[in-house]
Structure formats: structure tokens, C-alpha cells
Design an enzyme around this catalytic site. Structure first.
Site, PDB file in Angstrom:
ATOM      1  N   TYR A  23      71.540  56.021  41.792  1.00 44.87           N
ATOM      2  CA  TYR A  23      72.460  55.024  42.210  1.00 44.87           C
ATOM      3  C   TYR A  23      73.676  55.050  40.959  1.00 44.87           C
ATOM      4  CZ  TYR A  23      68.765  53.495  45.040  1.00 44.87           C
ATOM      5  OH  TYR A  23      67.906  53.514  46.145  1.00 44.87           O
ATOM      6  N   HIS A 100      76.054  52.883  51.879  1.00 48.52           N
ATOM      7  CA  HIS A 100      74.926  53.163  50.704  1.00 48.52           C
ATOM      8  C   HIS A 100      75.431  54.183  49.863  1.00 48.52           C
ATOM      9  CE1 HIS A 100      71.931  51.508  53.554  1.00 48.52           C
ATOM     10  NE2 HIS A 100      72.405  52.265  54.450  1.00 48.52           N
TER      11      HIS A 100
HETATM   12  C1  DQA Z   1      70.438  52.071  49.098  1.00 47.81           C
HETATM   13  C2  DQA Z   1      69.742  52.777  49.771  1.00 47.81           C
HETATM   14  C3  DQA Z   1      68.209  52.179  50.367  1.00 47.81           C
HETATM   15  O1  DQA Z   1      67.373  52.870  50.885  1.00 47.81           O
HETATM   16  C4  DQA Z   1      67.741  51.341  49.011  1.00 47.81           C
HETATM   17  O2  DQA Z   1      66.498  50.622  49.476  1.00 47.81           O
HETATM   18  C5  DQA Z   1      68.522  50.616  48.273  1.00 47.81           C
HETATM   19  C6  DQA Z   1      70.009  51.291  47.816  1.00 47.81           C
HETATM   20  C7  DQA Z   1      71.759  52.717  48.599  1.00 47.81           C
HETATM   21  O3  DQA Z   1      72.788  52.067  48.221  1.00 47.81           O
HETATM   22  O4  DQA Z   1      71.766  53.977  48.469  1.00 47.81           O
HETATM   23  O5  DQA Z   1      68.547  49.721  47.563  1.00 47.81           O
HETATM   24  O6  DQA Z   1      70.936  51.074  50.116  1.00 47.81           O
END
Ligand code: DQA
Length: 147
Positions: A23, A100
Site C-alpha cells: 500500500y 484502490h
Molecule cells: C484496497 C484493496 C482491498 O482489497 C483491501 O481490502 C484494502 C485496500 C486497496 O486500496 O488496494 O483494504 O482497497
């Protein structure tokens, strides 16, 4: 000035510390700060909010009807599970872009399906914090076209 709600779902308050190899290293505060600055350059204004619980996210989306022109929404884990959030996005009749940080299509099978994406105007994933930035750029064009 056109206002956009930037809505972050569960666990995104931990950005910077949470699995940075997936992330990224930026905190949510830093991402929101950068978005506010870019939005200004685009002639938009953003209000950023983060909630861990589904009900709070529903409330924020419903309230956005009163003041926002659109929503940049990272539903996080709820993307893959929440009928309630999908129903809210359908109900509010605001354009919503799902974002995402990670490329969910390249991850575990359960992340490849979003219940919310089909009721959004588009999805941007895999560009780290820049997924949000790209969504703001998309909104600039979309809102100009809609007048
Ligand atoms: C997310 C991807 C999701 O699968 C995950 O549960 C997240 C972050 C992303 O920003 O990549 O919490 O939304």
C-alpha cells in the site's frame, strides 16, 4: 467550486504502517494533503473522510447528496463484501469512482470481485496513492462534460 468527497474505508487509517510493500509508505494524512493541493490546481475542492465501520460509510455517502458533485471511494475490504454500500452508491445518484491503491486484479482471488464497481462510473486501481489523483483528474473531465 465543485466539491468532491474522498471517502476511505476500513484500515486505510493505518496507511504508512500497514503492509507498505503493498500500500506504499505515505500516511493517509499525507495522501489527503496531496489530493487537496492537486484538487485546487484542477479547480475542485475535496473533503476527505475515513471510517472503519460500514454504517459510518453509508452515512457519509448519504450526506454527500447534500453537498458533493461526486465521490472518490476506496471501500477497501468492503469492496468485496458489502451489499449495503453497493445499495447506497446506487441510491445516492452521485457519480462515484472506485479506487484502490493496489492492483486488486493481480492479488488473491477474493479481491478480484467488487460488489460496488458495477454501480460506479469507473474504477482505478494499482497506482498507489496516484489512483486517487487519477480519479480527481477523471472527475474534472466528467463534471465539465456534465455541465
Ligand atoms: C484496497 C484493496 C482491498 O482489497 C483491501 O481490502 C484494502 C485496500 C486497496 O486500496 O488496494 O483494504 O482497497
Amino acid at each position: 467550486m465543485k466539491e468532491i468527497l474522498v471517502l476511505h474505508g476500513p484500515n486505510l487509517n493505518l496507511l504508512g504502517k500497514r503492509e507498505p510493500e503493498i500500500y506504499g509508505h505515505l500516511t493517509l494524512h499525507e495522501i489527503d494533503r496531496r489530493l487537496a493541493s492537486v484538487a485546487q490546481d484542477l479547480g475542485l475542492q475535496v473533503r476527505s473522510m475515513q471510517f472503519n465501520s460500514e454504517g459510518d460509510l453509508v452515512d457519509a455517502l448519504q450526506s454527500a447528496r447534500d453537498w458533493a458533485c461526486g465521490v472518490v471511494f476506496n471501500p477497501a475490504g468492503y469492496s468485496h463484501t458489502s451489499v449495503a454500500l453497493r445499495d447506497t452508491v446506487s441510491a445516492i445518484q452521485l457519480p462515484v469512482i472506485e479506487v484502490h491503491l493496489s492492483n486488486v486484479q493481480a492479488r488473491e482471488e477474493f479481491r478480484r470481485h467488487s460488489l460496488i464497481a458495477p454501480v460506479c462510473i469507473g474504477v482505478i486501481a494499482g497506482f498507489g496513492w496516484r489512483s486517487y489523483l487519477l480519479a480527481l483528474h477523471a472527475f474534472k473531465g466528467v463534471l465539465e462534460e456534465r455541465g
